[in-house]
Scaffold this motif. Sequence first.
Motif, mmCIF file in Angstrom:
data_model
loop_
_atom_site.group_PDB
_atom_site.id
_atom_site.type_symbol
_atom_site.label_atom_id
_atom_site.label_comp_id
_atom_site.label_asym_id
_atom_site.label_seq_id
_atom_site.Cartn_x
_atom_site.Cartn_y
_atom_site.Cartn_z
ATOM 1 N N ALA A 167 -10.051 12.659 -2.578
ATOM 2 C CA ALA A 167 -8.756 12.223 -2.062
ATOM 3 C C ALA A 167 -7.639 12.149 -3.096
ATOM 4 C CB ALA A 167 -8.919 10.860 -1.411
ATOM 5 N N THR A 168 -7.985 11.604 -4.268
ATOM 6 C CA THR A 168 -6.911 11.226 -5.183
ATOM 7 C C THR A 168 -5.965 12.367 -5.534
ATOM 8 O OG1 THR A 168 -8.582 9.833 -6.126
ATOM 9 C CG2 THR A 168 -6.470 9.907 -7.282
ATOM 10 N N VAL A 169 -4.740 12.242 -5.075
ATOM 11 C CA VAL A 169 -3.730 13.248 -5.376
ATOM 12 C C VAL A 169 -2.538 12.484 -5.943
ATOM 13 C CG1 VAL A 169 -2.287 15.084 -4.415
ATOM 14 C CG2 VAL A 169 -4.490 14.564 -3.364
ATOM 15 N N SER A 170 -2.200 12.787 -7.184
ATOM 16 C CA SER A 170 -1.105 12.037 -7.813
ATOM 17 C C SER A 170 0.219 12.432 -7.187
ATOM 18 C CB SER A 170 -1.045 12.348 -9.310
ATOM 19 O OG SER A 170 -2.277 12.074 -9.881
ATOM 20 N N ARG A 171 1.178 11.521 -7.273
ATOM 21 C CA ARG A 171 2.522 11.827 -6.793
ATOM 22 C C ARG A 171 3.156 12.904 -7.655
ATOM 23 N NH1 ARG A 171 5.255 8.918 -3.565
ATOM 24 N NH2 ARG A 171 7.161 9.565 -4.599
ATOM 25 N N ALA A 172 3.924 13.756 -7.036
ATOM 26 C CA ALA A 172 4.574 14.845 -7.770
ATOM 27 C C ALA A 172 5.512 14.292 -8.853
ATOM 28 C CB ALA A 172 5.338 15.733 -6.798
ATOM 29 N N ASP A 173 6.108 13.102 -8.594
ATOM 30 C CA ASP A 173 7.041 12.558 -9.588
ATOM 31 C C ASP A 173 6.342 11.719 -10.655
ATOM 32 O OD1 ASP A 173 6.413 10.162 -8.366
ATOM 33 O OD2 ASP A 173 8.325 9.917 -7.353
ATOM 34 N N GLY A 174 5.007 11.662 -10.614
ATOM 35 C CA GLY A 174 4.243 10.986 -11.654
ATOM 36 C C GLY A 174 4.258 9.464 -11.567
ATOM 37 N N ARG A 175 4.984 8.891 -10.585
ATOM 38 C CA ARG A 175 5.002 7.431 -10.499
ATOM 39 C C ARG A 175 3.681 6.907 -9.923
ATOM 40 N NH1 ARG A 175 10.371 5.611 -7.560
ATOM 41 N NH2 ARG A 175 10.134 7.537 -6.401
ATOM 42 N N VAL A 176 3.333 5.684 -10.314
ATOM 43 C CA VAL A 176 2.093 5.071 -9.825
ATOM 44 C C VAL A 176 2.381 4.368 -8.504
ATOM 45 C CG1 VAL A 176 0.353 3.294 -10.304
ATOM 46 C CG2 VAL A 176 1.192 4.750 -12.163
ATOM 47 N N GLU A 177 1.546 4.632 -7.505
ATOM 48 C CA GLU A 177 1.712 3.995 -6.195
ATOM 49 C C GLU A 177 1.160 2.576 -6.247
ATOM 50 O OE1 GLU A 177 3.263 5.078 -3.320
ATOM 51 O OE2 GLU A 177 2.874 2.951 -3.007
ATOM 52 N N LEU A 178 1.969 1.608 -5.902
ATOM 53 C CA LEU A 178 1.495 0.219 -5.972
ATOM 54 C C LEU A 178 0.784 -0.222 -4.692
ATOM 55 C CD1 LEU A 178 4.457 -1.602 -7.770
ATOM 56 C CD2 LEU A 178 2.265 -0.900 -8.742
ATOM 57 N N VAL A 179 1.209 0.311 -3.547
ATOM 58 C CA VAL A 179 0.548 -0.074 -2.296
ATOM 59 C C VAL A 179 -0.906 0.397 -2.380
ATOM 60 C CG1 VAL A 179 0.494 0.219 0.215
ATOM 61 C CG2 VAL A 179 2.688 0.092 -0.971
ATOM 62 N N GLY A 180 -1.817 -0.449 -1.939
ATOM 63 C CA GLY A 180 -3.231 -0.071 -1.955
ATOM 64 C C GLY A 180 -3.957 -0.566 -3.194
ATOM 65 N N LEU A 181 -3.213 -1.032 -4.208
ATOM 66 C CA LEU A 181 -3.864 -1.592 -5.398
ATOM 67 C C LEU A 181 -4.089 -3.083 -5.197
ATOM 68 C CD1 LEU A 181 -1.893 0.027 -8.396
ATOM 69 C CD2 LEU A 181 -3.903 0.900 -7.182
ATOM 70 N N SER A 182 -5.190 -3.589 -5.751
ATOM 71 C CA SER A 182 -5.403 -5.036 -5.713
ATOM 72 C C SER A 182 -4.450 -5.672 -6.728
ATOM 73 C CB SER A 182 -6.852 -5.354 -6.086
ATOM 74 O OG SER A 182 -7.068 -4.991 -7.439
ATOM 75 N N LYS A 183 -4.345 -7.004 -6.657
ATOM 76 C CA LYS A 183 -3.444 -7.688 -7.582
ATOM 77 C C LYS A 183 -3.844 -7.404 -9.032
ATOM 78 C CE LYS A 183 -2.163 -11.659 -5.661
ATOM 79 N NZ LYS A 183 -2.391 -13.055 -5.309
ATOM 80 N N ASP A 184 -5.166 -7.395 -9.295
ATOM 81 C CA ASP A 184 -5.629 -7.107 -10.664
ATOM 82 C C ASP A 184 -5.298 -5.683 -11.078
ATOM 83 O OD1 ASP A 184 -6.555 -9.621 -10.930
ATOM 84 O OD2 ASP A 184 -8.683 -9.121 -10.577
ATOM 85 N N GLN A 185 -5.413 -4.758 -10.123
ATOM 86 C CA GLN A 185 -5.086 -3.366 -10.462
ATOM 87 C C GLN A 185 -3.588 -3.210 -10.746
ATOM 88 O OE1 GLN A 185 -6.830 -1.662 -6.901
ATOM 89 N NE2 GLN A 185 -8.470 -0.680 -8.088
#
Length: 395
Positions: A22-40
């Motif tokens: 599944a893991t497909v990085s965003r084209a703009d290289g930004r990290v997606e925050l939705v879906g991460l736990s608070k620790d992540q």
Amino acid sequence: MSADTTLMPIPGPIDPVPVPRATVSRADGRVELVGLSKDQIRDALESAGLEPRQAKLRAKQLWHWIYNRGVTDVALMTDIAKAQHPWLAERFHIARPAVVEAQVSTDGTRKWLLQTHDGHDFEMVFIPDADRGTLCVSSQVGCTLNCRFCHTGTMRLVRNLEPHEIVGQVMLARDSLGEWPSQPEGRMLTNIVMMGMGEPLYNFDNVRDALKIVMDGDGLGLSKRRITLSTSGVVPMMERCGDEIGVNLAVSLHAVTKEIRDEIVPLNRKYGIEELLQACADYPGANNARRITFEYVMLKDKNDSDEHARELVRLIRHYRLPAKVNLIPFNPWPGAPYDCSTPERIRSFSNIIFEGGISAPVRTPRGRDIDAACGQLKTAAEKKRRSQVDAERAA
Ligand code: SAH
Ligand code: SF4
């Protein structure tokens, strides 16, 4: 091998076939925050250069804005120093799936055609009722399992949905229903069913991580008792589903003999009815107050005789299952090889199960006019006919 081409074994109709992970990085290289736990989130902030103490505080603030307030723009996060907004916005992203099309049925059911950031279409459905509102969430783009009565099964699996794309569906529904900030009372969106496109237990980690956020009292705050995961019978993952997610279980049984289930749910050739029912009997957390739902699609002259109904009662008793049965009138789609049973047949089938002491309501089809009903989900990108798929699979 780069992340987006890493192969992971995921079953085809019967045996495992590799599909892109599944893991497909965003084209703009930004990290997606939705879906991460608070620790992540905290780890991501630290990796980007924040001091550990500041990262911890910011993670807490971001989490609150994202899940309690539904904010997608860092500039609106008033308790984070303005000077830091551009720094955050350059490195991080707060997504919703893109809406390609939104439709409303004459019965109030709403269907959204959504798109991932890398261009794959999938669907989500909201079903309002007098006393509740149920969101039907997809777990994959397409499905590998190819059940013969299911339109989604004629799609090639394109990929697993990631946690942010799964929890993102719930957040998008809240956006559209105007249900921010998160609050326990008075919501329209009260229940979630993992019954959209895909087999959730073949995307276990992502579904679990997404549902953890949905269930987090500090996150979207929906009780696990209001979430149901439906599986076509991925036996080896059922125990983990109970232990690690703890939601209600629905099982797409659909037939009581090997011959018929092999035909309509091909996964049965790998995990048979006995094995499946034993896994249900062992499902962690199932009891009379939290019964397992058996879904049974009513297919004319295929699985709908009185004898089949009696066998269903016998099986449920034999395995001592705390069960209810949900009878689903077959929803037609172009080229489907089955018809729906007659209303009289469905009534007779239902009566036999009721007489056996098991609840067996008939599900009212919802949103048929916009192809939003069970088994009708399929995106325009993949308009193949059943016969064509069979021919390709046989080749
Ligand atoms: N893949 C999972 C969850 C998605 S399907 C599963 O199979 O359980 C949600 C439910 O709709 C399943 O019970 C499925 O068997 C049923 N379904 C599929 N196609 C259907 C159709 N054409 N008419 C009625 N129900 C259907
Ligand atoms: Fe996949 Fe469920 Fe459809 Fe079977 S019924 S093809 S498992 S989505």
